[in-house]
Design a protein around this motif. Sequence first.
Motif, mmCIF file in Angstrom:
data_model
loop_
_atom_site.group_PDB
_atom_site.id
_atom_site.type_symbol
_atom_site.label_atom_id
_atom_site.label_comp_id
_atom_site.label_asym_id
_atom_site.label_seq_id
_atom_site.Cartn_x
_atom_site.Cartn_y
_atom_site.Cartn_z
ATOM 1 N N ARG A 375 36.802 9.824 73.783
ATOM 2 C CA ARG A 375 35.854 8.967 73.065
ATOM 3 C C ARG A 375 35.433 9.601 71.753
ATOM 4 O O ARG A 375 35.377 8.937 70.710
ATOM 5 N N GLU A 376 35.117 10.886 71.791
ATOM 6 C CA GLU A 376 34.691 11.578 70.580
ATOM 7 C C GLU A 376 35.813 11.620 69.545
ATOM 8 O O GLU A 376 35.576 11.422 68.351
ATOM 9 N N ILE A 377 37.026 11.873 70.005
ATOM 10 C CA ILE A 377 38.158 11.938 69.083
ATOM 11 C C ILE A 377 38.339 10.603 68.358
ATOM 12 O O ILE A 377 38.635 10.565 67.153
ATOM 13 N N GLY A 378 38.159 9.505 69.071
ATOM 14 C CA GLY A 378 38.286 8.193 68.441
ATOM 15 C C GLY A 378 37.296 7.999 67.314
ATOM 16 O O GLY A 378 37.624 7.433 66.261
ATOM 17 N N VAL A 379 36.069 8.470 67.505
ATOM 18 C CA VAL A 379 35.050 8.351 66.459
ATOM 19 C C VAL A 379 35.371 9.289 65.303
ATOM 20 O O VAL A 379 35.262 8.916 64.120
ATOM 21 N N LEU A 389 30.901 12.981 54.683
ATOM 22 C CA LEU A 389 30.395 14.341 54.537
ATOM 23 C C LEU A 389 29.577 14.708 55.770
ATOM 24 O O LEU A 389 28.708 13.946 56.199
ATOM 25 N N VAL A 390 29.879 15.869 56.356
ATOM 26 C CA VAL A 390 29.164 16.320 57.547
ATOM 27 C C VAL A 390 28.826 17.798 57.387
ATOM 28 O O VAL A 390 29.464 18.519 56.612
ATOM 29 N N GLY A 391 27.816 18.240 58.134
ATOM 30 C CA GLY A 391 27.415 19.633 58.080
ATOM 31 C C GLY A 391 27.829 20.383 59.329
ATOM 32 O O GLY A 391 28.021 19.791 60.394
ATOM 33 N N ARG A 392 27.937 21.686 59.211
ATOM 34 C CA ARG A 392 28.322 22.514 60.346
ATOM 35 C C ARG A 392 27.361 22.328 61.514
ATOM 36 O O ARG A 392 27.780 22.209 62.670
ATOM 37 N N GLU A 393 26.060 22.300 61.226
ATOM 38 C CA GLU A 393 25.069 22.176 62.309
ATOM 39 C C GLU A 393 25.226 20.857 63.045
ATOM 40 O O GLU A 393 25.090 20.795 64.268
ATOM 41 N N GLN A 394 25.498 19.796 62.300
ATOM 42 C CA GLN A 394 25.660 18.495 62.944
ATOM 43 C C GLN A 394 26.810 18.522 63.950
ATOM 44 O O GLN A 394 26.698 17.982 65.052
ATOM 45 N N ARG A 403 28.758 8.674 66.447
ATOM 46 C CA ARG A 403 28.787 7.255 66.062
ATOM 47 C C ARG A 403 27.688 6.939 65.060
ATOM 48 O O ARG A 403 27.869 6.097 64.175
ATOM 49 N N ALA A 404 26.556 7.616 65.195
ATOM 50 C CA ALA A 404 25.453 7.393 64.248
ATOM 51 C C ALA A 404 25.850 7.847 62.848
ATOM 52 O O ALA A 404 25.492 7.210 61.851
ATOM 53 N N LEU A 405 26.594 8.962 62.762
ATOM 54 C CA LEU A 405 27.071 9.418 61.456
ATOM 55 C C LEU A 405 27.993 8.375 60.835
ATOM 56 O O LEU A 405 27.930 8.092 59.637
ATOM 57 N N LEU A 406 28.824 7.796 61.662
ATOM 58 C CA LEU A 406 29.751 6.774 61.184
ATOM 59 C C LEU A 406 29.001 5.518 60.767
ATOM 60 O O LEU A 406 29.270 4.912 59.728
ATOM 61 N N THR A 411 26.926 1.734 56.292
ATOM 62 C CA THR A 411 25.903 0.911 55.641
ATOM 63 C C THR A 411 25.636 1.334 54.207
ATOM 64 O O THR A 411 24.860 0.684 53.507
ATOM 65 N N MET A 412 26.271 2.425 53.744
ATOM 66 C CA MET A 412 26.058 2.902 52.379
ATOM 67 C C MET A 412 26.779 1.987 51.397
ATOM 68 O O MET A 412 27.902 1.555 51.636
ATOM 69 N N PRO A 413 26.146 1.648 50.271
ATOM 70 C CA PRO A 413 26.806 0.816 49.247
ATOM 71 C C PRO A 413 28.098 1.472 48.774
ATOM 72 O O PRO A 413 28.149 2.688 48.535
ATOM 73 N N GLY A 414 29.143 0.694 48.673
ATOM 74 C CA GLY A 414 30.409 1.202 48.190
ATOM 75 C C GLY A 414 31.240 1.889 49.246
ATOM 76 O O GLY A 414 32.350 2.375 48.957
ATOM 77 N N SER A 415 30.741 1.973 50.463
ATOM 78 C CA SER A 415 31.481 2.653 51.520
ATOM 79 C C SER A 415 32.756 1.895 51.859
ATOM 80 O O SER A 415 32.783 0.652 51.876
ATOM 81 N N ARG A 416 33.812 2.638 52.174
ATOM 82 C CA ARG A 416 35.060 1.998 52.597
ATOM 83 C C ARG A 416 34.861 1.245 53.912
ATOM 84 O O ARG A 416 35.564 0.286 54.218
ATOM 85 N N LEU A 417 33.913 1.724 54.731
ATOM 86 C CA LEU A 417 33.646 1.050 55.999
ATOM 87 C C LEU A 417 32.826 -0.210 55.815
ATOM 88 O O LEU A 417 32.869 -1.127 56.618
ATOM 89 N N ALA A 418 32.005 -0.228 54.768
ATOM 90 C CA ALA A 418 31.146 -1.380 54.535
ATOM 91 C C ALA A 418 31.902 -2.529 53.889
ATOM 92 O O ALA A 418 31.553 -3.688 54.027
ATOM 93 N N ASN A 419 32.959 -2.171 53.148
ATOM 94 C CA ASN A 419 33.692 -3.202 52.410
ATOM 95 C C ASN A 419 34.738 -3.894 53.255
ATOM 96 O O ASN A 419 35.174 -3.372 54.245
#
Length: 419
Positions: A375-379, A389-394, A403-406, A411-419
């Motif tokens: 499941r994690e690999i799929g996300v 962009l992700v941080g080491r601590e995350q 999934r929350a990071l995704l 929802t960010m403007p201009g995101s490839r996922l949002a478009n």
Amino acid sequence: MTRSSCVIVGASAAGVSAAVRMRRMDYPGTITLVDVDPRLPYERPPLSKALLDEGTAGLVPIQPAETYRDLDIDLRLGARVVEVDPARLTVRLGDGDVLKSGRLVLATGVRPRKLTVKGADATNVLSLRDAADAGRIGAHLGRGGPLVIVGGGFIGLELAAVAVDRGIEVTVVEAQPQPLTHVLGPDVAALVTGLHREHGVRLLSGVTVAGFLGPAGRVEEVRLSDGRRLPAAAVVVGVGVEPRHELARSARIDTDDHGIPVNEFGQTSRAWIYATGEVASQFHPDLPRRGRIEHWDAALRHGAAVGSTLAGEPVRYTDPPYAWSDQYGATLQLIGRARPTDELVLREGAAPGRFLAFWLRHGRIGAVAGMDAAREIGVVKRLMAAGVLVGREQLTRSDTNLRALLKARSTMPGSRLAN
């Protein structure tokens, strides 16, 4: 008008994928798929994950037989290509038949590398590439152990897990300090090898085979470079592969140590000839230099890209390589290729039977490996595709919701996922 024609040599993942994609994109000419194996083209990964009885029982077809018929793909099984004539644009088969080939695709794959020590040609020194090999290994294991596996790559470790599950004593001999280090790095490789040790596999690293001992034609002991001797009822050698590029050389196509060099669309040094799958020496975003990608999923995708190109819509294969390996009821998955400059991040709670490892590259996930973490690999695959962009601590914290990071990125403007 003369109808266009394409001959594909090799009916494994890449060759079949190219043929099917061409026809489904309305390639108008004839498509002939040639392979020396008489069996309906079948999936290779299950061979090392669950050894089969010799024959066709249990083989998983890449495509049902009716697909080739419905798509008008001419299957020439049990046939060997013996010559490519670049002057006449023809392919000659072992039975004397000559095929016209306006386009030729070489999907000839690789063969297991053999050891050159004394006794390496004994009847119980085996390798695994096709269903016949799997049948022979299964027959030997049916007589009991001990089993010595030379080479601790994915195939070697999968076979070790299968043999242990059958109650057979297994020793793995690995020349490197640790199996899979070149793929996973020492920390993650230690988790995988730890799983095998927990199941009773004996792992001997930093040694090689000096010779095989026993009566004529049969091995009873394996002699190692440090002088130790291992009893063996059977030996499986998995020390890498070499490309099947003899046809390319006979057709005076450029070859290299990796196989057949191709451009971004799979085209060789002769414009009418293409190469795809494991025999293709290619540039890829996840490779530091030109080389082979020896994974089933990659062969399917590269074959489809070459098929699309031949059908008139050029496609580059740039997807991150994906590989998986079933061991002791768990699945190891790997996406992308780690680089020496990447930062390894292991998620909290990592253990041999379950872990998640990331390789950070400029603040983004460049590669990921996980055991029992589908499941994690799929996300993570989607995080990688979106360049989040992700941080080491995350990534380190086990309570981080990937999934929350995704979702936040989508929802960010201009995101490839949002478009």
